[in-house]
Design an enzyme around this catalytic site. Structure first.
Site, mmCIF file in Angstrom:
data_model
loop_
_atom_site.group_PDB
_atom_site.id
_atom_site.type_symbol
_atom_site.label_atom_id
_atom_site.label_comp_id
_atom_site.label_asym_id
_atom_site.label_seq_id
_atom_site.Cartn_x
_atom_site.Cartn_y
_atom_site.Cartn_z
ATOM 1 N N GLY A 204 0.960 -1.209 0.035
ATOM 2 C CA GLY A 204 0.062 0.330 0.365
ATOM 3 C C GLY A 204 0.829 1.179 -0.300
ATOM 4 N N PRO A 206 2.790 4.776 1.116
ATOM 5 C CA PRO A 206 3.076 5.035 2.539
ATOM 6 C C PRO A 206 2.013 5.837 3.429
ATOM 7 C CG PRO A 206 4.055 6.307 0.649
ATOM 8 C CD PRO A 206 3.032 5.487 0.139
ATOM 9 N N GLY A 207 1.998 5.922 5.162
ATOM 10 C CA GLY A 207 1.224 6.710 5.481
ATOM 11 C C GLY A 207 0.374 5.471 6.017
ATOM 12 N N THR A 208 0.026 4.756 4.972
ATOM 13 C CA THR A 208 -1.372 4.196 5.061
ATOM 14 C C THR A 208 -1.341 2.704 6.724
ATOM 15 O OG1 THR A 208 -0.413 2.408 3.534
ATOM 16 C CG2 THR A 208 -2.130 4.192 3.568
ATOM 17 N N GLU A 428 -9.045 31.236 -9.785
ATOM 18 C CA GLU A 428 -9.582 30.043 -9.215
ATOM 19 C C GLU A 428 -11.079 30.179 -9.064
ATOM 20 O OE1 GLU A 428 -8.059 27.943 -7.751
ATOM 21 O OE2 GLU A 428 -5.918 29.386 -7.643
ATOM 22 N N HIS A 431 -11.759 27.803 -12.343
ATOM 23 C CA HIS A 431 -11.788 26.618 -11.663
ATOM 24 C C HIS A 431 -13.517 26.127 -10.723
ATOM 25 C CE1 HIS A 431 -8.279 25.009 -12.272
ATOM 26 N NE2 HIS A 431 -7.841 26.351 -12.100
ATOM 27 N N ASP A 504 -2.294 22.940 -13.371
ATOM 28 C CA ASP A 504 -3.597 22.857 -13.469
ATOM 29 C C ASP A 504 -3.208 21.959 -14.956
ATOM 30 O OD1 ASP A 504 -4.668 23.997 -11.727
ATOM 31 O OD2 ASP A 504 -5.283 25.817 -13.334
#
Ligand code: ADP
Ligand code: ZN
Length: 623
Positions: A204, A206-208, A428, A431, A504
């Site tokens: 999985g 990282p950090g899970t 912004e 978007h 973007d």
């Protein structure tokens, strides 16, 4: 769980100790052994004693005369003088000539002042080297501890990590619960003839919580936990890694039943390359071979279960994943909405939160974050509360800390010119507006034009109401349109474009490429995948496998797809120019607006527009 470590004392401590002991010996023991003391007398006294025939033994050496009295009770010393008849007179007085100063037991003093210190030093030296070797993980090693595993031994302890500490990840926990059950009750399994997998691979991003899960297995089963990272095996010298593996397994077998956890196993378990010599891979391959040998060498029934974690399973050597080795693979994925909420709640137990904090909202905002990032978000929020002098963490703290973790700190003193600020606000809103106008797009959570340390000048936080597993082509296209919305707004309002859209563009391109080359959604190519993901959990690098001609066609299609969506975004914005202007101005004033504010304003302008449109049609009819 507590880590056991031998108490460490600096080397100098032992040397000082030896010196102190020697000094003490000198002070206390030597006067006892030597003649009590030597009396310094003048030559006259010496002559008198000769006269009185009160001399026992005498020794004349150089310019010193040492002698004892008749009963050998006292030792005297005097300077020698020119005295040619001295020897004769001494003889007459019945004195014996011999060695006086070396009196006492010469053997004893030899032992005491030569052999003993030597013995102490040698003994100490040996003790120290043994100590050092133990610290380095083994005993009786000629190589002085090098090549010994640094596997840390965690003593089983009731306050260890349990499954309940790991939030979400229910499938992984279910899978691992079987192993816990086996460690608790192996008979149940051996009776049926079932044998546990020797190795379980946790894969999985990282950090899970892979490390956490491994620890939780040990905690639940109440067995020792050996933990080592793959990179720790790889040493400077060839063969050292292999010997570390050997040592790790020896220790583990002694402590069985137990859990051996190898983090980042890809560091040693990478595919062995066919003849890509350079010698650099020798060490890794030897280490891997040793690991394979060790895994073959024991039965899972003896209670050693090996857990390993990796975030690049595709790079592992097939030999590692074949049956009998790491034959079980447990995916540990990024948490979904419910999982995120649960993780937030687990970590929020450690901090004081205001009663009105809504973790559901926070979890929704933190889409795509890992457990480690969520833990970090909670901690950042607590730090923010402390900074503000508050005693509880508020919802605002948490919201801000999500932005900190996702986009970096607010850059308080970044100077945007007035014009730049207007462009960023317009970008912004572009978007957000495109996202909101396309029915399928997720609602906007927050829009801000406060620059972040990560370099973002502003951003639009989009929230997926529910995590989606399947995306339609329409939804993917809408995403691309939303990404191009920023640039499109700049074009519509200012007639000019800026560099602000670099990120973007990158994302839009990636997405468009995936639509065509990976998801098989292009009319031209049907279900043919030209692109494969090589690094699923680490950002998903894609590699393209197709002819140069096909590549050109793919490139062309990608450009067309993005161009069409860009045009759509521009059209949407032009049609809603009033809303775009109004919202941009509003954002420019406020710098940060929430999704609700945004939707409210949008509805107002749309209503006004709708009214105006109705008016004009009525007028049209009346005419
Ligand atoms: P990995 O080994 O997958 O890289 P770790 O197990 O080291 O991740 O997780 C790092 C930290 O993230 C943990 O110490 C914990 O605080 C937090 N964490 C990650 N996943 C979870 C989870 N499912 N529940 C609770 N905390 C988690
Ligand atoms: Zn943008």
């Amino acid at each position: 769980m507590k880590e056991v470590k031998p108490p460490k004392r600096p080397l100098i401590f032992y040397y000082v100790l030896v010196l102190a002991v020697l000094a003490l010996l000198n002070l206390i023991v030597s006067p006892l052994l030597m003649r009590p003391r030597i009396d310094e007398v003048d030559y006259g006294t010496f002559m008198d004693m000769i006269e009185e025939e009160n001399i026992g033994v005498v020794e004349i050496s150089g310019d010193e005369i040492t002698f004892t009295d008749k009963d050998n009770a006292h030792l005297y010393q005097t300077g020698a003088m020119y005295d040619p008849t001295l020897a004769e007179r001494l003889h007459d007085a019945g004195a014996a000539f011999g060695s006086v100063s070396d009196e006492g037991s010469p053997i004893l003093s030899f032992l005491l002042f030569f052999v003993l210190p030597l013995a102490i030093f040698i003994g100490l030296g040996q003790y120290m080297s043994r100590k050092l070797m133990e610290q380095m993980g083994g005993k009786n090693s000629l190589s002085f501890g090098m090549g010994k595993s640094n596997a840390r031994v965690y003593v089983q302890s009731s306050n260890g990590i349990r499954f309940s500490d790991v939030a979400g990840e229910d499938e992984a926990k279910e899978n691992l619960a079987e192993i816990v059950d086996y460690l608790h009750n192996p008979k149940k399994y051996t009776d049926v003839g079932a044998s546990m997998p020797k190795g379980v691979l946790l894969v999985g991003p990282p950090g899970t919580g892979k490390t956490m899960l491994a620890k939780a297995v040990a905690g639940e089963a109440n067995v020792p936990f050996f933990s080592m990272s793959g990179s720790e095996f790889v040493e400077m010298f060839v063969g050292m890694g292999a010997s570390k593996v050997r040592d790790l397994f020896r220790q583990a077998k002694e402590k069985a039943p137990c859990i051996v956890f190898i983090d980042e196993i890809d560091a040693i378990g990478q595919k062995r390359s066919a003849g890509s010599g350079m010698g650099g891979n020798d060490e890794r391959e030897q280490t891997l071979n040793q690991l394979l040998t060790e895994m073959d060498g024991f039965e899972s029934n003896n209670g050693v279960i090996i857990l390993a974690a990796t975030n690049r399973p595709e790079s592992l050597d097939p030999a590692l994943t074949r049956p009998g080795r790491f034959d079980r693979r447990v995916p540990v994925e990024l948490p979904d909405l419910a999982g995120r909420e649960a993780i937030l709640q687990v970590h929020a137990r450690k901090i004081k939160t205001a009663p009105d904090v809504d973790f559901h909202t926070i979890a929704r905002m933190a889409a795509g974050t890992s457990g480690a990032e969520l833990a970090n978000i909670i901690n950042e929020a607590a730090l923010r509360a402390v900074r503000a002098g508050r005693s509880v963490v508020t919802e605002a703290d948490l919201e801000e800390s999500i932005e900190v973790v996702l986009a970096g700190y607010q850059k308080k003193n970044a100077i945007l010119s007035d014009q730049e600020k207007r462009v960023v606000a317009c970008h912004e809103i572009g978007h957000a507006l495109v996202a909101a106008l396309q029915t399928d797009s997720a609602p906007v959570q927050k829009i801000t034009i406060i620059p972040r340390t990560s370099g973002a000048l502003g951003y639009t936080m989009q929230v997926d109401t529910a995590d989606k597993n399947l995306l339609t082509r329409q939804e993917l296209e809408n995403k691309i349109a939303t990404l191009t919305g920023g640039r499109a707004a700049e074009e519509v309002v200012f007639g000019q474009i800026t560099t602000g859209a670099a990120n973007d563009i990158e994302q839009a391109t990636k997405l468009a490429r995936a639509i065509i080359a990976r998801y098989g959604m292009s009319d031209d190519f049907d279900m043919v995948a030209f692109e494969t993901v090589t690094n699923q959990y680490l950002g998903g690098d894609a590699s393209l496998a197709c002819s140069a001609e096909t590549q050109q066609r793919i490139d062309r299609e990608v450009v067309e797809l993005v161009r069409a969506q860009h045009a759509k975004a521009r059209r949407l914005l032009e049609e809603n120019r009033a809303a775009l202007d109004k919202l941009s101005d509003y954002l420019y004033e406020k710098e940060t607006i929430t999704g609700e504010e945004f939707m409210q304003l949008l509805r107002q302008t749309q209503q006004a527009k709708g009214d105006a449109a109705r008016c004009s049609t009525m007028r049209g009819r009346s005419r």
